[in-house]
Design an enzyme around this catalytic site. Structure first.
Site, PDB file in Angstrom:
ATOM      1  N   SER A 178      -2.119 -10.178   3.082  1.00  0.00           N
ATOM      2  CA  SER A 178      -1.984  -8.917   3.800  1.00  0.00           C
ATOM      3  C   SER A 178      -1.431  -9.241   5.178  1.00  0.00           C
ATOM      4  O   SER A 178      -2.060  -9.963   5.955  1.00  0.00           O
ATOM      5  CB  SER A 178      -3.343  -8.224   3.916  1.00  0.00           C
ATOM      6  OG  SER A 178      -3.217  -7.030   4.671  1.00  0.00           O
ATOM      7  N   ARG A 220      -0.577   0.694  16.639  1.00  0.00           N
ATOM      8  CA  ARG A 220      -1.019   1.874  15.902  1.00  0.00           C
ATOM      9  C   ARG A 220      -0.980   3.176  16.707  1.00  0.00           C
ATOM     10  O   ARG A 220      -0.583   4.214  16.180  1.00  0.00           O
ATOM     11  CB  ARG A 220      -2.423   1.649  15.328  1.00  0.00           C
ATOM     12  CG  ARG A 220      -2.487   0.559  14.268  1.00  0.00           C
ATOM     13  CD  ARG A 220      -1.436   0.748  13.195  1.00  0.00           C
ATOM     14  NE  ARG A 220      -1.522  -0.238  12.134  1.00  0.00           N
ATOM     15  CZ  ARG A 220      -0.535  -1.001  11.738  1.00  0.00           C
ATOM     16  NH1 ARG A 220       0.648  -0.920  12.346  1.00  0.00           N
ATOM     17  NH2 ARG A 220      -0.682  -1.847  10.744  1.00  0.00           N
ATOM     18  N   ASP A 243       0.820  -1.212   0.000  1.00  0.00           N
ATOM     19  CA  ASP A 243       0.000   0.000   0.000  1.00  0.00           C
ATOM     20  C   ASP A 243       0.850   1.257   0.000  1.00  0.00           C
ATOM     21  O   ASP A 243       0.702   2.129  -0.875  1.00  0.00           O
ATOM     22  CB  ASP A 243      -0.929   0.018   1.221  1.00  0.00           C
ATOM     23  CG  ASP A 243      -1.933  -1.124   1.216  1.00  0.00           C
ATOM     24  OD1 ASP A 243      -2.388  -1.496   0.115  1.00  0.00           O
ATOM     25  OD2 ASP A 243      -2.249  -1.650   2.284  1.00  0.00           O
TER      26      ASP A 243
END
Length: 410
Positions: free
Chosen positions: A179, A98, A18
């Site tokens: 992924s 994250r 990505d």
């Protein structure tokens, strides 16, 4: 500000599919802005090799590689080990990482005077929310670009087409295009054959598992390990004091060799859909189990039972991008107070995917063998239990008598 007028954009950059194509895409579609790439090192090992050369070659002006691994474990992961926080059995590997990455990206954007921040999360996943809320906790008003919500690319196959057309080097091909997200705590696998829940994961296919072996390929001989906790924080293995990074790395090795920590789950994503993922969390699975065992002798019943409710809520908050919120802060404060006496040693036997309790001790243990024994003792008068049972069952007796008087017996 019109998007065409952005002069400087900070990109959350992993070097994966990505974000690799986002650099040329931003330069094509945002009037050739300066792209500053930022990679947060949370223990993804070899994935960072050659990243700076790749980022600059594809159009970035510079790459920050921020070493966040120790902070990631001590400030984000270990407090949740203390809590026992999970989300539907998932040990939150990506969700843990994250917030710290997003916060650092925002700090660098502030330092660089960037006009916008960009990330490569899809519009279907949880990470778009985690990144954006983490960024907003530092820069509440900065524009955030999410190409997956703008571009015409519809699949990972089309991403590969774009990369090939723009000479972007990739480490994957169409056949191995899972992924994946990796850090020191875990590795996730999604996509391809895993999108159909009836397909068994290819655990024994070479290259599928990276941190572990399948249980059937683990040794026939068990491995013993003793973990020391101080106030709920793991501090040593087999008597050797270690940093957080050293400790988790060691447990990853031991767990991985013994087929520990594989999870195949269909989870409920934040955005509402169900998603199937396979996770490898060898060291983390060992730590959660060891801490759970230690708490069985160190926490009183009411605290332990209430804490399990709080742990479920904390797991949901973290999964749902609510790390930087008053409730998360309050729960973590509560958890910390429960850990004052969670100190001791836990011995485990690792064998073919299983974690077996092999002994636990603590100077603060609430387990009293003199009271718990089935043999004769001098500290517990069993005659006392008759009065206790009568009082404890008073409500049951009153209800039963009322039903009998009114013909309500079932």
């Amino acid at each position: 500000m019109n998007k065409k007028n952005y002069k400087k954009i900070v990109l959350a950059y992993s070097g994966g599919l990505d974000t690799s194509i986002i650099i040329p895409w931003l330069k094509e579609n945002y009037n050739d802005p300066e792209i500053i790439a930022v990679s947060g090192n949370v223990g993804q090992a070899g994935e960072l090799e050659g990243l700076e050369e790749k980022a600059i070659k594809t159009g970035a002006s510079k790459l920050y590689i921020e070493d966040l691994t120790e902070e990631f474990l001590t400030d984000y992961v270990f407090p949740c080990v203390q809590a026992g926080a999970k989300y539907e059995d998932y040990l939150l590997g990506t969700a843990f990482a994250r917030p710290i990455i997003a916060k650092r990206i925002a700090q660098i954007a502030q330092k660089e005077g960037a006009d916008a921040i960009c990330h490569g999360c899809t519009g279907k996943g949880n990470d778009q929310v985690r990144f954006e809320l983490g960024i907003k906790s530092v820069l509440p008003d900065i524009p955030i670009i999410a190409p997956w919500r703008e571009w015409d690319i519809k699949s990972r196959s089309e991403e590969i087409d774009y990369a090939e057309a723009h000479n972007v080097p990739l480490k994957i091909n169409r056949e191995t295009n899972y992924s994946k997200d990796k850090n020191i705590w875990h590795l996730s696998h999604e996509g391809l054959d895993l999108e159909d829940p009836k397909n068994e994961p290819l655990y024994n296919k070479p290259g599928f598992l990276e941190m572990s072996v399948s249980p059937e390929n683990a040794p026939d001989k068990p491995t013993y390990v003793t973990i020391r906790f101080e106030k709920g924080i793991p501090t040593s293995i087999d008597g050797k004091t270690m940093s957080a990074t050293e400790l988790v790395t060691k447990l990853n090795k031991l767990g991985g060799e013994n087929g520990i920590g594989l999870l195949d789950i269909v989870e409920n994503r934040l955005v509402g859909m169900k998603c199937r993922g396979v996770y490898e969390t060898p060291g983390g699975t060992i730590l959660y189990k060891a801490h759970e065992i230690l708490e069985t002798i160190c926490l009183d019943k009411e605290t332990a039972h209430y804490k399990s409710l709080v742990a479920q809520k904390l797991g949901e908050l973290i999964y749902n991008a609510q790390w930087f919120t008053p409730l998360t802060k309050a729960i973590l404060s509560f958890v910390k107070t429960t850990q004052e006496t969670v100190t001791g040693d836990v011995k485990l036997k690792l064998y073919k995917g299983n974690i077996i309790n092999a002994g636990v001790s603590s100077p603060y243990s609430l387990y009293d063998a003199d009271i718990a024994t089935f043999d004769e003792d001098e500290v517990y008068d069993q005659k006392d239990s008759q009065g206790f049972v009568n009082l404890y069952g008073l409500t049951t007796r009153v209800i039963a008598k009322m039903k009998k008087m009114n013909g309500l017996e079932e």
